[in-house]
Motif scaffolding. Structure first.
Motif, PDB file in Angstrom:
ATOM      1  N   LYS A  51       0.840  -1.199   0.000  1.00 43.87           N
ATOM      2  CA  LYS A  51       0.000   0.000   0.000  1.00 43.87           C
ATOM      3  C   LYS A  51       0.877   1.252   0.000  1.00 43.87           C
ATOM      4  O   LYS A  51       0.561   2.251  -0.643  1.00 43.87           O
ATOM      5  CB  LYS A  51      -0.896   0.008   1.243  1.00 43.87           C
ATOM      6  N   LEU A  98      -1.063   4.630   5.911  1.00 42.01           N
ATOM      7  CA  LEU A  98      -2.195   3.753   6.250  1.00 42.01           C
ATOM      8  C   LEU A  98      -3.443   4.561   6.603  1.00 42.01           C
ATOM      9  O   LEU A  98      -4.564   4.092   6.423  1.00 42.01           O
ATOM     10  CB  LEU A  98      -1.838   2.818   7.401  1.00 42.01           C
ATOM     11  N   SER A  99      -3.243   5.785   7.089  1.00 40.07           N
ATOM     12  CA  SER A  99      -4.404   6.589   7.501  1.00 40.07           C
ATOM     13  C   SER A  99      -5.168   7.150   6.302  1.00 40.07           C
ATOM     14  O   SER A  99      -6.314   7.565   6.439  1.00 40.07           O
ATOM     15  CB  SER A  99      -3.969   7.729   8.426  1.00 40.07           C
ATOM     16  N   SER A 110      -5.146   5.290   3.301  1.00 36.18           N
ATOM     17  CA  SER A 110      -5.496   4.131   2.478  1.00 36.18           C
ATOM     18  C   SER A 110      -6.961   3.772   2.676  1.00 36.18           C
ATOM     19  O   SER A 110      -7.481   3.857   3.789  1.00 36.18           O
ATOM     20  CB  SER A 110      -4.634   2.926   2.870  1.00 36.18           C
ATOM     21  N   SER A 139      -9.789   5.106   2.133  1.00 37.30           N
ATOM     22  CA  SER A 139     -10.519   6.126   2.892  1.00 37.30           C
ATOM     23  C   SER A 139     -11.814   6.525   2.201  1.00 37.30           C
ATOM     24  O   SER A 139     -12.454   7.496   2.584  1.00 37.30           O
ATOM     25  CB  SER A 139      -9.626   7.357   3.054  1.00 37.30           C
ATOM     26  N   LYS A 152      -9.994   1.004  11.150  1.00 39.31           N
ATOM     27  CA  LYS A 152      -9.495   2.194  10.464  1.00 39.31           C
ATOM     28  C   LYS A 152      -8.679   1.815   9.225  1.00 39.31           C
ATOM     29  O   LYS A 152      -8.131   2.671   8.555  1.00 39.31           O
ATOM     30  CB  LYS A 152      -8.651   3.060  11.418  1.00 39.31           C
ATOM     31  N   ASN A 153      -8.562   0.529   8.954  1.00 40.06           N
ATOM     32  CA  ASN A 153      -8.005   0.104   7.673  1.00 40.06           C
ATOM     33  C   ASN A 153      -8.861  -1.052   7.164  1.00 40.06           C
ATOM     34  O   ASN A 153      -9.683  -1.602   7.909  1.00 40.06           O
ATOM     35  CB  ASN A 153      -6.530  -0.286   7.798  1.00 40.06           C
ATOM     36  N   ASP A 154      -8.691  -1.423   5.899  1.00 38.44           N
ATOM     37  CA  ASP A 154      -9.591  -2.402   5.292  1.00 38.44           C
ATOM     38  C   ASP A 154      -9.575  -3.753   6.002  1.00 38.44           C
ATOM     39  O   ASP A 154     -10.610  -4.398   6.142  1.00 38.44           O
ATOM     40  CB  ASP A 154      -9.236  -2.599   3.811  1.00 38.44           C
TER      41      ASP A 154
END
Lengths: 414, 414
Positions: free
Chosen positions: B120, B160-161, B163, B165, B206-208
């Motif tokens: 990612k 990651l924050s 990704s 979104s 907060k992530n997939d």
């Protein structure tokens, strides 16, 4: 005695077998000297696939990548031309340039199922057109689902009888060894479950739809299934994590991670176009739950891979159970009397453990091992062997007739 | 009074929103005149997404096809350049060529999950590089999964924050209307299940990966899932027929056959490259059990399509049930008090019947209908609205501060 010498001439037979699939055309060239074969097997003149397989020479094999869905289907004759050039050179070399290259062409097809063709009929017709353009039509035969060899015109006429015929020759050759039981052949893509009685395949389904319905064909394999077609979720961090349906990883990635196949055995394309090495397999597997190799550890991915193996095994066990039930009901035999001939890339990886978990005894299971290249072109080889047997049988029949006639003539002369 | 006039100048704001997915980049250009907005909403100066959405003008929207896995990822800046050229022309026309085109760029990404990128991080970095090359970096903001807008440098730092979104802005805008319940947004590919409390998304993941684990994301949709990822078998001729895993048909084919979507709503590619008409949808569906349109009747295919719909609904019901259970346990509320805002292409097709079958009352279900184009670029629109709200809030804050200061100055002068 003059007459006998005639049939000694040119008793070599070359068989070019083509296994035309949706993505690959597998090629095998077999050679058998009929006279030699008969000399060697004098004791037992009844021809068998086993004898023919061991007596014939596997001169050449090849795989040509031609994904019908990605090309102009009419261009398939270019592939055939390449094959033709190659094998004619081999045959000419073999007979020291003395003779014109002479060979039979036998064909089995599954490519007609590719969605490159609107219907199977369109597929068969297109492939036949290519064959006609390249080879001498009178030498070309298709095997049909009844195990007979038919001409191109008949193949077009009765296109359903030659569609998805790739299981026929394998089950004839491997089934011969079996009195009563099921032949299980699991390759990269599918699992064939062929009921065998007295050495002969006794399938109910004669096309893929009926074969699926009767659990004689089960559409899962060791390499090509996307993992999303094997399970809906995987264990992850003490929970069950639903998966993405995207084609992020294949079962080939799973089995490479589990150490069950080598990179060389990973013969299909990777989904992301990257390498077949362990690191890339892990990366692909991490994406099935929308992760990446930074987010998910190898230990976690090992667990996911193992679980996917278990789930695929459950699917296969269910299919085998249904095939066994059908067999037992049809032939009224106890399960304990059934024999299981298992073959293909999945034989040891999946079929053997699946059978054992189903309570099948070790002594009921027979693994038919092939070398790696034989695995890949096994259908083409078996197809050649089946056709050779028909030639041998014909040759023996004519020879016997000739001998009898000569004996009669001799009697008359005397 | 001199000072007041300053803030009246150039109170128009243009927001270019980019929803950068793995296959498509969706574009929306919104325009809002801050002064006008405030004039109109004098009674209620508390800004809301709803007010901003209804007061802003949707000047332009577009979808650019750029499948990252099929292109050189660095070439993404060509797409951005095209977008830039187009919208700058529009903005310049809009202000009668008086001013330099001035606009903010806000971005949400999911493309980083594409297997075009090894990780990612690689995805975010590549996309940021393209954005930097094309736009004025100081005007670009990413939305992160906490609903904040951050600069490119911070997006790279905390990749990651930002990704995956794409659900954030939609759930902020649509959730605002909701006191307590779950926002269900089912599109072509995925189903978002967003818990809402007091109008604010209260997601755990907060992530997939975490969203999947917590049933806040469920990976199935109305168009793109291959049917082989929705079921293992289908009813056929009084039996259950196991399916092929090949990507022969999508759920889009199923819903077109069932009359639930039009050809125009079938916005993804077909798997065989043929048309989206009914006849081709039937042909594709016939292949999932290795048939073709000659072998299987339309009545039989209708039954198969209906069954696949039922099976997908069961998967969705299971996901919703788990989301509800989680919600009830977290917030200790009875199921009967929950409200369900449903939106996306799947709202009426799948979500409404699924909820009703789960015993949810009609009065608990609220359908948020969007026009067709809004559906497709809804994430981009919502993203623009969320950013506009932050501008409005800032503008109001500064305006209030200025007014207070002037009042103070006036008092002093007096």
């Amino acid at each position: 005695m003059q007459k006998m010498s005639k049939i000694k001439k040119d008793t070599c037979r070359f068989i070019l077998s083509l296994d035309i699939g949706g993505a690959n055309t597998k090629v095998s060239l077999l050679k058998l000297d009929l006279e030699e074969y008969i000399k060697k097997s004098e004791d037992n003149l009844i021809s068998s696939y086993k004898n023919i397989l061991s007596s014939s020479t596997h001169v050449y094999s090849d795989i040509q990548f031609f994904p019908f869905w990605d090309r102009k289907t009419e261009d398939f004759n270019h592939v055939l031309k390449e094959i033709k050039t190659e094998i004619e050179k081999i045959i000419t070399d073999d007979n020291n340039n003395r003779l014109q290259p002479n060979y039979h062409v036998v064909v089995t097809v599954t490519a007609e199922l590719s969605d490159a063709f609107y219907t199977k009929k369109e597929g068969i017709v297109t492939i036949c057109d290519s064959l006609r353009k390249v080879f001498n039509e009178s030498e070309v035969r298709f095997i049909n689902v009844h195990g007979n060899f038919i001409k191109i015109t008949d193949a077009i006429e009765d296109y359903l009888s030659v569609s998805a015929s790739n299981w026929v020759s394998t089950s004839l050759v491997l089934g011969e060894r079996e009195k009563l039981g099921i032949l299980l052949d699991m390759g990269s893509t599918t699992l064939d479950l062929i009921p065998i009685k007295d050495g002969i395949p006794v399938t109910i389904g004669k096309n893929d739809v009926d074969r699926l319905l009767n659990y004689e064909l089960f559409y899962t394999g060791i390499l090509r299934p996307p993992v999303s077609t094997v399970a809906y979720n995987v264990p992850f961090r003490n929970s069950l994590c639903p998966m993405s349906f995207e084609e992020f990883a294949l079962m080939a990635d799973v089995y490479l991670i589990l150490g069950e196949i080598s990179e060389e055995q990973y013969t299909c394309d990777t989904v992301d176009g990257r390498g077949k090495d362990l690191q890339n397999c892990y990366a692909r597997l991490s994406r099935i739950i929308c992760g990446d190799p930074d987010m998910i550890t190898r230990e976690e991915l090992d667990q996911i891979a193992h679980d996917l193996y278990i789930k695929q095994k459950e699917l296969v066990k269910d299919a085998i159970t249904r095939a066994i039930d059908k067999f037992i009901r049809r032939f009224i035999v106890p399960k304990s009397r059934l024999r299981f001939n298992i073959t293909g890339l999945g034989a040891k990886i999946l079929l053997e453990p699946a059978l054992k978990e189903l309570g099948i005894k070790e002594k009921q299971i027979f693994i038919c091992e092939l070398s790696e290249i034989e695995h890949i072109v096994s259908t083409a080889i078996c197809l050649g062997v089946v056709y050779l047997k028909s030639l041998v049988d014909h040759f023996l029949y004519e020879r016997d007739a000739l001998i009898k006639k000569e004996q009669n003539d001799n009697v008359k002369e005397e």
